[in-house]
Design a protein around this motif. Sequence first.
Motif, PDB file in Angstrom:
ATOM      1  N   LEU A 151       0.870  -1.186   0.000  1.00 50.00           N
ATOM      2  CA  LEU A 151       0.000   0.000   0.000  1.00 50.00           C
ATOM      3  C   LEU A 151       0.897   1.223   0.000  1.00 50.00           C
ATOM      4  N   HIS A 152       0.726   2.044  -1.024  1.00 47.66           N
ATOM      5  CA  HIS A 152       1.443   3.312  -1.100  1.00 47.66           C
ATOM      6  C   HIS A 152       0.471   4.452  -0.861  1.00 47.66           C
ATOM      7  N   THR A 153       0.845   5.393   0.110  1.00 45.29           N
ATOM      8  CA  THR A 153      -0.023   6.545   0.396  1.00 45.29           C
ATOM      9  C   THR A 153       0.831   7.824   0.378  1.00 45.29           C
ATOM     10  N   GLY A 154       0.189   8.859   0.066  1.00 46.32           N
ATOM     11  CA  GLY A 154       0.851  10.165   0.103  1.00 46.32           C
ATOM     12  C   GLY A 154       0.036  11.117   0.950  1.00 46.32           C
ATOM     13  N   HIS A 155       0.572  11.528   2.022  1.00 48.12           N
ATOM     14  CA  HIS A 155      -0.111  12.408   2.974  1.00 48.12           C
ATOM     15  C   HIS A 155       0.317  13.860   2.741  1.00 48.12           C
ATOM     16  N   SER A 156      -0.661  14.734   2.746  1.00 47.44           N
ATOM     17  CA  SER A 156      -0.368  16.153   2.470  1.00 47.44           C
ATOM     18  C   SER A 156       0.302  16.808   3.696  1.00 47.44           C
ATOM     19  N   LEU A 157       1.338  17.543   3.408  1.00 48.50           N
ATOM     20  CA  LEU A 157       2.051  18.306   4.461  1.00 48.50           C
ATOM     21  C   LEU A 157       1.655  19.779   4.528  1.00 48.50           C
ATOM     22  N   GLU A 158       0.779  20.215   3.681  1.00 47.49           N
ATOM     23  CA  GLU A 158       0.441  21.629   3.548  1.00 47.49           C
ATOM     24  C   GLU A 158      -0.136  22.201   4.831  1.00 47.49           C
ATOM     25  N   ARG A 159      -1.039  21.426   5.401  1.00 45.57           N
ATOM     26  CA  ARG A 159      -1.676  21.941   6.619  1.00 45.57           C
ATOM     27  C   ARG A 159      -0.645  22.111   7.736  1.00 45.57           C
ATOM     28  N   GLY A 160       0.219  21.094   7.861  1.00 44.10           N
ATOM     29  CA  GLY A 160       1.246  21.209   8.907  1.00 44.10           C
ATOM     30  C   GLY A 160       2.199  22.358   8.628  1.00 44.10           C
ATOM     31  N   ARG A 161       2.535  22.419   7.323  1.00 42.57           N
ATOM     32  CA  ARG A 161       3.427  23.522   6.977  1.00 42.57           C
ATOM     33  C   ARG A 161       2.748  24.878   7.215  1.00 42.57           C
ATOM     34  N   ALA A 162       1.502  24.948   6.863  1.00 41.42           N
ATOM     35  CA  ALA A 162       0.776  26.221   7.081  1.00 41.42           C
ATOM     36  C   ALA A 162       0.705  26.542   8.553  1.00 41.42           C
ATOM     37  N   PHE A 163       0.470  25.500   9.355  1.00 39.91           N
ATOM     38  CA  PHE A 163       0.406  25.717  10.802  1.00 39.91           C
ATOM     39  C   PHE A 163       1.763  26.143  11.339  1.00 39.91           C
ATOM     40  N   THR A 164       2.768  25.432  10.815  1.00 40.88           N
ATOM     41  CA  THR A 164       4.130  25.794  11.266  1.00 40.88           C
ATOM     42  C   THR A 164       4.458  27.216  10.862  1.00 40.88           C
TER      43      THR A 164
END
Length: 817
Positions: A151-164
Motif C-alpha cells: 500500500l502506497h499513500t501520500g499524505h499532504s504536508l500543507e496543513r502542517g506547513r501552514a500551521f508551522t
Amino acid sequence: MSMLGKGGIDGRGKNGTKGRRRSTWFILSILAIEVVSLSALVWNSVRIITTSHAQLIESSAVQVNDLLSHSVARGLAADDPALVQDALNLLHNNDNLVYVTVLDRSGRVVGALGNPPERFREDPGVRESGGDGVYDTASPIRLYGQRLGTLHTGHSLERGRAFTAQTRLQNTVIAGIEIVLTILATLLLGLFFTRNLRRLEEGALALSKGDYGYRIPVSGQDEFAHVAKSFNQMAENLTTAQAELEEKNRALERQARHFRTLLDGVEAVVVEGDPTTRQLTYVSQEAGNLLGHPVAEWFRPGFWLDHIHPEDQEAFLAELSGHQGEPGSFTHDFRMLHHDGHAIWVRAINAVDRDEDGALILRGLLLDVTEEKRSAERIIYLADHDPLTDLFNRGRFQEELERNVTYAQSYGHEGALLVLGLDRFKYINDTLGHGTGDYYLRRVASALNSLVGDVDILGRLGGDEFAVIRPLATAEEIRELAERIRARLARPLLESEQYTSAITASMGVVFFPRHGVHADDLLAKADAALGTAKEEGRDRLHVYHEGDEAIGRMRAKIKWEDRIRRALREDRFLFHYQPIIRLDSRIVSHYEVLLRMEAEGGELVGPGAFLDTAERFGMIGEIDRWVLENAIRVQGESRRVGRPVTLAVNLSGRHLGRADILELMNTAIESHGADPRALIFEVTETAAVENISHARQFIHSLQERGCRVALDDFGVGLSSFHYLKNLPVDMVKIDGSFVRALDRDDFDRRFVRAMSDLAESLGIESVGEFVESQRIADLLRELGVDMGQGFHLGPPTSGFLGDSRQHPNAGKGGWEE
C-alpha cells in the motif's frame, strides 16, 4: 541609539567619552542578549512544532495505512480490484491523502486514489517527503500473516506547513513586538539612567573644575532624585566650605600682607637661617637699608660672616657656637660693614629652635643700634664732661684733683689748682642773651685749652668758672700761666656791635698738699682766693693764704645778709615775667614768674646772686613765702581787671611735702581770688627724685586743688626717664643745656626727641628752654615739643596790671594769650 551619543557638556575629555561608550555598550549588550534569546525561542518553538507535526503525520499515516490494509486485504485476497477500489473510494473526501495506490504481490496496480507521484519505493518503512509537500509512505498488506501486496499513500504536508508557518509568524511577530518593546523599554530606561548618570557626571566634572555653584535639577522622588539631592547637598556643603576656606585664605593673606608689611616696615631686619653654617634662608626687606646691599645678596653663602667687622667675628662665632647644642635665646651686639665701607653697630636678638625635622634653626632680629651706641657713649662722655665746652665737669675734675693730690703726696712734690672766674660775664648774658653767653664760654674754653700744657687738666666748674690742675708746679710757673691767660682774654673773643670790649678774669690759686689734701677743701680755698681777687679789683691772680676764707665769708655776710634783709624789709623784691609760647600757633600759653631783687642805686639782681647766701643765713624760707604769696596775688588781680593770666612759679625742693606750704597756698588762693587752674608750680627734677614719695603726694595735693605741676630742668639728672612714670606731673621743661645747641648738636636733637616722645606717650606737655633763635624754635616744633621759652621768643620783662614793675612786655604791645 544616536541619542546616547549626544548631550553632555563640552570638554568632557577621555573620562566623559569612556562613560558614554560604556553606557552605550551596556544598552547594546542588553538588546543583543534580548534579540538572541527571542530568536532562539522562536527557532526552538518552530523546531518543536515541526518535529511534533512530523511525528503526528507519521503516526497518522501508520494508522491510516493499517486501516487501508485491512480494508483492501479482502479485495486483494479475492483478487477483486473492484472491491479494492470500493474500499479506496471511501477515502475520497480525505483532504490529508494526496494519493493511495494498492499493488498486488506482483506489483500490479490493483486500485488507486488520487494522482500518485512517479516515485515509489518498494521497501516499506522508507518514507520520503518530497519538495512537493507530500509525505510518502509504503506499508505491506497482510492477511493472516500472508503478504498480499503493498500500500502506497501520500499524505499532504500543507496543513502542517501552514500551521508551522503560522506559528513561526505568530512567534516571530510576538518576538518582534517583544524586542521592540524591550528596545523601547531599554532605551527609555537607558536614557533615564544615562541622563541622570550624565547629570551626576556633569556635576562631578563641574565640581572638579571648581564650579561649586552647579546644581542637578531634581524632579520626582525616585532613587536618582535622592542621589541628586545628596549631590546638591554635598555641593552646597562644598560651596559653604569653599566660601569659608576662601574667607580664611583671604584672612590669612591679609595677615600675611600685614605681617610682611609689618616686617618690612619695622626698622629691624628679620632673619632666619642655619646656625651651624650661618647660611641665611630668609631676610626681610629692611635688610637692603641696613647694609646697603640688595636682599638677594644676603642669601649668598658666607655673606653674614663676611660683613661682620673683623674685630667682632671671633666674639660673634663664640656666642653663636655656644647656642648650637640646644635651643635657646641670646642677644649680642657687634659691628657690621656697610656697603659704603663704614661700620654700624647691630644688635642681634636671636632664638635657636628646632624645625619639624629636628634640625636647628635660628630666627631673630637685627637692629641698627648705632645711634644708641653713640648716645650711650655720649652719655658716658657727658658723665665726665661739660656739654657746653667739652671740658671735664666739676665731678670728674674733682676726681682728677684727688688723684693728683695723692700722686703729689706719694712722690713728695707740689702741684697747683688754679680757679678762674670771668669778670662781668653776667652782663653778656643779660644784654646779648644766653646764646651769646654760651658762645663766649666756648671761646674761653678753647683759648684756655690752647694755653695749658699737655699734662695740665682743664675743667669747667660751672657758670663762668674754670679750673686748671698743674700736677707739678711752682709759684712762678702759675704766675706765668695766669699772665698768658690774662693776655689771651684781653683780646676780644666776641664780634658784636653791642659788646666789643674784652672780658677780664680773676684767678685764685692753691698749692697741694701745702694748702690741703682733700679736693673739696682745695676747691673751697681756691674759690676763696678767687673771691679775694675779685674784691681786690678783679683781673688779677691771688694766691690763697690763711684768712681768705674768713674774710670772704665775712664780706659776703656783711654784704648780702644786709642787702637781703633790707630788700625783705623795704619790699625790694619784684617779678619779671617771661612768656612760654606754643610753637605751633605762636600764642602765649603762660608766663614764668622770675624773682629779682632791687639793689642800691636801682640795679636789679638776679636770684643766682643772693639765693645761696639767703639759704646759708636762713632767709630763704621768708623769700619763698614772699614769692608764693605775691605770685598768687598777681594771678588774682589779673582776673579782677579782666585779663586773666596763667603763671608758672618755681617751687623750692625744700617745700615738697610740707603741710604749711600747702596751707599758705590755699589761703592765698582764697584771699586773693586766684584761679588755681591758672597756677603752675615748677619743681626741679633733682628735688623731685630725691624723695619721690613725698613729691608724688605733694603733687597730688596740688592737682586736687586744681593747680598744675611742671617738672623743671628735665633731663639734667638723666634719672627722670625712669621716675617720670611715677611722677604725675602735667608738664616737663626740657633743660636748656639740651636746647641751646640744638641746631648744631645731633646728640641733643636725639635726646630732645626721646624726651618729647616720652612726654607725649604719658600725655604730658613739653617745654623747651633757652630758645635763642628761630632755627631752634623750628627744630623743637619738628621734634614734637609743644612749647618754647627763651630770649628769641620773649625776654623776661617787668610790668603787669598797670604797675610799671609788674606788666609784662610793657611798651611792646604785649602777647596774645
